[in-house]
Design a protein around this motif. Sequence first.
Motif, mmCIF file in Angstrom:
data_model
loop_
_atom_site.group_PDB
_atom_site.id
_atom_site.type_symbol
_atom_site.label_atom_id
_atom_site.label_comp_id
_atom_site.label_asym_id
_atom_site.label_seq_id
_atom_site.Cartn_x
_atom_site.Cartn_y
_atom_site.Cartn_z
ATOM 1 N N ALA A 136 0.831 -1.205 0.000
ATOM 2 C CA ALA A 136 0.000 0.000 0.000
ATOM 3 C C ALA A 136 0.868 1.259 0.000
ATOM 4 N N SER A 137 1.903 1.309 0.843
ATOM 5 C CA SER A 137 2.750 2.505 0.884
ATOM 6 C C SER A 137 3.472 2.689 -0.438
ATOM 7 N N ALA A 138 4.050 1.599 -0.952
ATOM 8 C CA ALA A 138 4.818 1.719 -2.194
ATOM 9 C C ALA A 138 3.919 2.186 -3.328
ATOM 10 N N VAL A 139 2.703 1.635 -3.402
ATOM 11 C CA VAL A 139 1.811 1.980 -4.513
ATOM 12 C C VAL A 139 1.346 3.436 -4.395
ATOM 13 N N SER A 140 0.975 3.879 -3.183
ATOM 14 C CA SER A 140 0.447 5.249 -3.093
ATOM 15 C C SER A 140 1.549 6.292 -3.313
ATOM 16 N N ILE A 141 2.724 6.076 -2.688
ATOM 17 C CA ILE A 141 3.813 7.026 -2.921
ATOM 18 C C ILE A 141 4.267 6.939 -4.376
ATOM 19 N N GLY A 142 4.329 5.689 -4.877
ATOM 20 C CA GLY A 142 4.775 5.477 -6.253
ATOM 21 C C GLY A 142 3.860 6.138 -7.261
ATOM 22 N N LEU A 143 2.561 6.126 -6.987
ATOM 23 C CA LEU A 143 1.595 6.742 -7.911
ATOM 24 C C LEU A 143 1.870 8.234 -8.037
ATOM 25 N N PHE A 144 2.088 8.862 -6.895
ATOM 26 C CA PHE A 144 2.376 10.300 -6.865
ATOM 27 C C PHE A 144 3.630 10.623 -7.684
ATOM 28 N N ALA A 170 8.794 2.136 -4.018
ATOM 29 C CA ALA A 170 8.006 3.253 -4.549
ATOM 30 C C ALA A 170 8.631 3.783 -5.838
ATOM 31 N N LEU A 171 9.950 3.988 -5.818
ATOM 32 C CA LEU A 171 10.605 4.498 -7.026
ATOM 33 C C LEU A 171 10.518 3.491 -8.170
ATOM 34 N N ASN A 172 10.668 2.210 -7.821
ATOM 35 C CA ASN A 172 10.618 1.174 -8.846
ATOM 36 C C ASN A 172 9.250 1.143 -9.515
ATOM 37 N N THR A 173 8.206 1.109 -8.710
ATOM 38 C CA THR A 173 6.865 1.045 -9.308
ATOM 39 C C THR A 173 6.532 2.358 -10.013
ATOM 40 N N ALA A 174 7.068 3.484 -9.497
ATOM 41 C CA ALA A 174 6.839 4.769 -10.162
ATOM 42 C C ALA A 174 7.395 4.751 -11.580
ATOM 43 N N ALA A 175 8.606 4.164 -11.735
ATOM 44 C CA ALA A 175 9.220 4.138 -13.057
ATOM 45 C C ALA A 175 8.364 3.347 -14.039
ATOM 46 N N TYR A 176 7.901 2.163 -13.605
ATOM 47 C CA TYR A 176 7.083 1.336 -14.502
ATOM 48 C C TYR A 176 5.728 1.990 -14.760
ATOM 49 N N SER A 177 5.122 2.560 -13.695
ATOM 50 C CA SER A 177 3.796 3.160 -13.861
ATOM 51 C C SER A 177 3.855 4.384 -14.760
ATOM 52 N N SER A 178 4.918 5.188 -14.604
ATOM 53 C CA SER A 178 4.971 6.420 -15.394
ATOM 54 C C SER A 178 5.020 6.086 -16.881
ATOM 55 N N GLU A 179 5.673 4.972 -17.212
ATOM 56 C CA GLU A 179 5.711 4.528 -18.611
ATOM 57 C C GLU A 179 4.285 4.237 -19.101
ATOM 58 N N ILE A 180 3.505 3.584 -18.227
ATOM 59 C CA ILE A 180 2.117 3.261 -18.582
ATOM 60 C C ILE A 180 1.290 4.544 -18.739
ATOM 61 N N PHE A 181 1.449 5.458 -17.771
ATOM 62 C CA PHE A 181 0.671 6.706 -17.807
ATOM 63 C C PHE A 181 1.037 7.563 -19.010
ATOM 64 N N THR A 182 2.348 7.657 -19.276
ATOM 65 C CA THR A 182 2.786 8.474 -20.407
ATOM 66 C C THR A 182 2.128 7.987 -21.691
ATOM 67 N N GLY A 183 2.160 6.652 -21.860
ATOM 68 C CA GLY A 183 1.546 6.085 -23.059
ATOM 69 C C GLY A 183 0.061 6.393 -23.121
ATOM 70 N N ALA A 184 -0.605 6.291 -21.956
ATOM 71 C CA ALA A 184 -2.054 6.513 -21.929
ATOM 72 C C ALA A 184 -2.392 7.969 -22.239
ATOM 73 N N ILE A 185 -1.634 8.888 -21.635
ATOM 74 C CA ILE A 185 -1.917 10.310 -21.869
ATOM 75 C C ILE A 185 -1.704 10.657 -23.344
ATOM 76 N N ARG A 186 -0.629 10.050 -23.902
ATOM 77 C CA ARG A 186 -0.345 10.319 -25.329
ATOM 78 C C ARG A 186 -1.467 9.828 -26.229
ATOM 79 N N SER A 187 -2.191 8.792 -25.767
ATOM 80 C CA SER A 187 -3.175 8.216 -26.678
ATOM 81 C C SER A 187 -4.554 8.889 -26.563
ATOM 82 N N VAL A 188 -4.649 9.904 -25.695
ATOM 83 C CA VAL A 188 -5.923 10.631 -25.640
ATOM 84 C C VAL A 188 -6.081 11.438 -26.940
ATOM 85 N N ASP A 189 -7.291 11.386 -27.480
ATOM 86 C CA ASP A 189 -7.595 12.014 -28.766
ATOM 87 C C ASP A 189 -7.194 13.497 -28.804
#
Lengths: 227, 227, 255
Positions: free
Chosen positions: B25-33, B104-123
């Motif tokens: 829980a801590s890693a995911v919430s801090i990592g998300l931020f 937190a940093l590890n999951t942030a790195a992987y998540s940011s890749e996912i988010f970046t891709g998602a934001i880029r794909s918004v119309d």
Amino acid sequence: MFGLEGYSSAIFTGLQQTLLVGLLAMLLACTIGVFGALAKTSSNKLLRVVASFYTATIRGIPELILLLLIFYGVPTLVQDVFAGFDVEVIIDLNPFVAGVVTLGFIYGAFSVEVFRGAFGQVPAGQIEAAKAMGMRPWVVFYRILFPQALRYSIPGLSNVWMLLIKATALISVIQLDEVMRMTKIAANATQKPFTAYLFAALLFLGITLVSMMLQKYLENKYTRGYR
Amino acid sequence: MSWHVIWDNAAWLLEGFWVTIQLTASAVSIGLFIALILSLLTLSTHRFYRWPAEAITFFFRGTPLLVQLFLVYHGSGQFRHELDAIGLWSYFREAYFCAVFVLALNTAAYSSEIFTGAIRSVDKNQIEAGRAVGMTSFILYRRIILPQALRIAWTGYSNEIIFIMQATSLVSIITVLDLTGVAGRIISKTFAIYEVYIAIALLYLVITYTMVFIFSRIEKRLNRHKA
Amino acid sequence: MKKIISVLCILSALCFSVNTLAGDKIKLGTEGAYAPFNSIDAKGKLVGFDIEIGEALCAAMEAECEWVTSDWDGIIPALLAKKFDAIIASMSITEERKQKIAFTQKYYTSPVKFARMKGSSFEITPDKLKGKYIAVQSSTVTENFVRATFPKAKIKAYKSQEEANLDFLAGRVDVIAADSFVLYDFLDSKQGKQAEAVGPDFDDVKYLGEGIGIGVRKGNSELVNKLNAAIKKIREDGTYQKINNKYFKFDVYGS
């Protein structure tokens, strides 16, 4: 060199083990992946259930636990079970074999999904056409399905490879002399843990970079006729 | 076989189970931020912002988690006096802090890749339309981009949460007594190797598939307008 | 009657080994992170007192030996799983362990000792160490002893002695407790010079056992007898003393 009092060459020796374990495990993972994908898409219900059970369990358990279970748990379990029948069985899994088998099985589960997706992308019309021409199922597989699926699976397999090669670090826990274990020995002996682990991190970054370039090259090569 | 070991140590295992949940829980919430910040920086048109974010992402995605844990946990000891001088040593002194920090940093790195891709794909047209009706960047992000990106990113991101939950098992190696750590301690006292490993493998399976179930419910909710 | 079956290689890679028969290689298990008794040098070779004693014993038994390393935590499970036949890894002979494995007679004895960083003022009494961090290696007699004797201290257990040393130097713990020879070896090292030994020698048999012995699977009394005879032989012919003097200034065998 690198302020590690001669231990850096030990780490380089570890690199060979890391790459060897990684490549063999990848080979095993791909083999499992192809057969698993065929099983998952087969018309035989039992095969489908077995393949789904395999991918679901493997993906639900952390790699470290699977590794420890296979290396320490399975030999004692088998021993205990057979001891119940008054039979003595010894399973001597060395760290290298245990590492290759465990990583192969874990990432085999991931490869199953990659190949299943790739098989799905081959147009069904081609397979019907091949069957209509009288090709036997095996011939259809290795002449039509597999060569094309391989092309579609390159991005997925590259992902699996990059996860797998990083997971080799875990095998240090069962004392295989790969990069991580040699680095640990170096860190303890020189009392410079930051320097030692940074060195290991750079080696892995190097592997990642080379893998990314290789992936680009393969993708370009195999999509040549399609643009 | 001595399965009673599991019942005898059930309370202890439960403690470890809680540590695993808390760590996740801590890693995911801090990592998300951190991931959201990394994504915004990566999407920036300014090289000065983009470059550090990309370097962090590359480092944490390109090296094994185990190396990162050792680098921070053991490595911070090499800079004890420097860290002490800026008042950070009391944090890095604790294994638990190091574990959350790295996860937190590890999951942030992987998540940011996912988010970046998602934001880029918004119309793109929607963003232009938003601008045309006079939305500020902040409102544009909150009303148009993020809600859609979240939907696109959800499958990938929920997988990442499950990955990081399983990855918490590695912190046992740096003395944190999570589920895996407790299991190790029980084994070293009772030598019930496969009993304990099989038991915690099943526990991880339960955690994984509970999460899978919850996440798929959320996914349905996110996509309810499509049905 | 106990049948012994040998399962041959099923896959070319996955080999099930044939049961070790008498006269075959003896596999010796050790940890490799416990200087000066067993550690790994820059060339990846095992070195130390345990290693040389093990080799002397093999020579005395006229047996061929092979070393296998294992995590300390996994060393008894590995012996039970027959990954090796004997543990020569500075393992104390304790009642707890005797329930799982058999031991030879001792081949050395060693008390427990504490160390603190120079300039710090920690004293080794249960009250003075209340709430303080003590580093020990996990699943060792030192851990049992420290947990029982200093119940109010915070005890951090590490997988290996080297990791405990590293965290002690990093200041993550206040004092470190270990086998005295291991501790002195560490204090003699370049980095260990910042620390000093403190407090008395603890040698309570209740926790620390009857000395350091060689662990063997129960039921393998043939090997126990052979090893005991070999220990006696190297004690008598001066081999032990020669190895002893290479590492220590006094006789570690004890009385």
